[in-house]
Write a protein that holds these residues in place. Structure first.
Motif, mmCIF file in Angstrom:
data_model
loop_
_atom_site.group_PDB
_atom_site.id
_atom_site.type_symbol
_atom_site.label_atom_id
_atom_site.label_comp_id
_atom_site.label_asym_id
_atom_site.label_seq_id
_atom_site.Cartn_x
_atom_site.Cartn_y
_atom_site.Cartn_z
ATOM 1 N N THR A 29 0.828 -1.210 0.000
ATOM 2 C CA THR A 29 0.000 0.000 0.000
ATOM 3 C C THR A 29 0.864 1.262 0.000
ATOM 4 O O THR A 29 0.522 2.241 -0.652
ATOM 5 C CB THR A 29 -0.989 0.010 1.175
ATOM 6 N N ALA A 32 2.054 1.808 -3.566
ATOM 7 C CA ALA A 32 0.965 2.333 -4.399
ATOM 8 C C ALA A 32 0.710 3.807 -4.082
ATOM 9 O O ALA A 32 0.508 4.610 -4.997
ATOM 10 C CB ALA A 32 -0.305 1.511 -4.199
ATOM 11 N N LYS A 33 0.737 4.169 -2.808
ATOM 12 C CA LYS A 33 0.541 5.580 -2.422
ATOM 13 C C LYS A 33 1.637 6.462 -3.000
ATOM 14 O O LYS A 33 1.373 7.572 -3.452
ATOM 15 C CB LYS A 33 0.484 5.722 -0.902
ATOM 16 N N ILE A 36 0.933 6.925 -6.647
ATOM 17 C CA ILE A 36 -0.170 7.878 -6.824
ATOM 18 C C ILE A 36 0.340 9.307 -6.658
ATOM 19 O O ILE A 36 -0.012 10.193 -7.434
ATOM 20 C CB ILE A 36 -1.321 7.578 -5.847
ATOM 21 N N GLU A 41 -3.438 9.313 -9.712
ATOM 22 C CA GLU A 41 -4.254 8.120 -9.475
ATOM 23 C C GLU A 41 -4.462 7.281 -10.735
ATOM 24 O O GLU A 41 -4.253 6.077 -10.739
ATOM 25 C CB GLU A 41 -5.610 8.521 -8.887
ATOM 26 N N GLU A 42 -4.884 7.910 -11.813
ATOM 27 C CA GLU A 42 -5.213 7.155 -13.030
ATOM 28 C C GLU A 42 -3.999 6.426 -13.602
ATOM 29 O O GLU A 42 -4.072 5.248 -13.940
ATOM 30 C CB GLU A 42 -5.814 8.089 -14.073
ATOM 31 N N ARG A 45 -2.862 3.560 -11.109
ATOM 32 C CA ARG A 45 -3.789 2.419 -11.135
ATOM 33 C C ARG A 45 -3.647 1.637 -12.437
ATOM 34 O O ARG A 45 -3.711 0.413 -12.441
ATOM 35 C CB ARG A 45 -5.223 2.897 -10.955
ATOM 36 N N HIS A 51 -2.419 -6.706 -12.102
ATOM 37 C CA HIS A 51 -3.149 -6.190 -10.944
ATOM 38 C C HIS A 51 -3.151 -4.667 -11.006
ATOM 39 O O HIS A 51 -2.165 -4.080 -11.451
ATOM 40 C CB HIS A 51 -2.473 -6.609 -9.635
ATOM 41 N N PRO A 52 -4.230 -4.032 -10.548
ATOM 42 C CA PRO A 52 -4.188 -2.580 -10.466
ATOM 43 C C PRO A 52 -2.966 -2.145 -9.640
ATOM 44 O O PRO A 52 -2.613 -2.802 -8.659
ATOM 45 C CB PRO A 52 -5.487 -2.223 -9.753
ATOM 46 N N TYR A 53 -2.321 -1.111 -10.037
ATOM 47 C CA TYR A 53 -1.130 -0.533 -9.413
ATOM 48 C C TYR A 53 0.129 -1.378 -9.622
ATOM 49 O O TYR A 53 1.222 -0.950 -9.317
ATOM 50 C CB TYR A 53 -1.339 -0.265 -7.912
ATOM 51 N N ASP A 82 -7.238 -3.311 -5.177
ATOM 52 C CA ASP A 82 -8.319 -3.134 -6.161
ATOM 53 C C ASP A 82 -8.391 -1.716 -6.656
ATOM 54 O O ASP A 82 -8.093 -0.794 -6.043
ATOM 55 C CB ASP A 82 -9.656 -3.521 -5.554
#
Length: 82
Positions: A29, A32-33, A36, A41-42, A45, A51-53, A82
Motif C-alpha cells: 500500500t 501504491a501511495k 499515486i 491516481e489514473e 492504477r 493487478h491494479p497498481y 483493487d
C-alpha cells in the motif's frame, strides 16, 4: 507449520520479502501511495497489467508456493489492491 515468506512483488520484477502478511501488505500500500503521489491516481492504477497498481503478494511456505492456499484460507486478506 514451517517458515512462511510474504513476497511483495512489483510487475516490473522487483520483490521484497517480509515475515508477516501485515508487513507485506503495508509495503504494497505504501508503494501504491507513492506511485499515486508521483504519477497521479489514473496512471498509477493503470500501470499494472496483472493487478491494479502493479503490485501483489505471493506466499511461500517452506520454499513452496502457497499463494492459492492463502487465497482460499484467508479471503479477507487480499493479495493485490483493487
Amino acid at each position: 507449520m514451517g517458515d512462511t515468506e510474504f513476497r511483495m512483488t512489483a510487475e516490473a520484477g522487483d520483490a521484497e520479502t517480509y515475515g508477516t502478511y501485515e508487513e507485506a501488505y503495508g509495503a504494497m500500500t505504501a508503494a501504491a501511495k507513492q506511485d499515486i503521489a508521483t504519477q497521479g491516481e489514473e496512471n498509477a492504477r493503470g500501470s499494472g497489467a496483472l493487478h491494479p497498481y502493479g503490485y501483489s503478494i505471493e506466499i511461500f511456505r517452506d520454499g513452496e508456493d502457497a499463494t492459492e492456499n492463502w487465497k482460499h484460507n484467508y479471503p479477507n486478506k487480499p493479495l493485490a489492491l483493487d
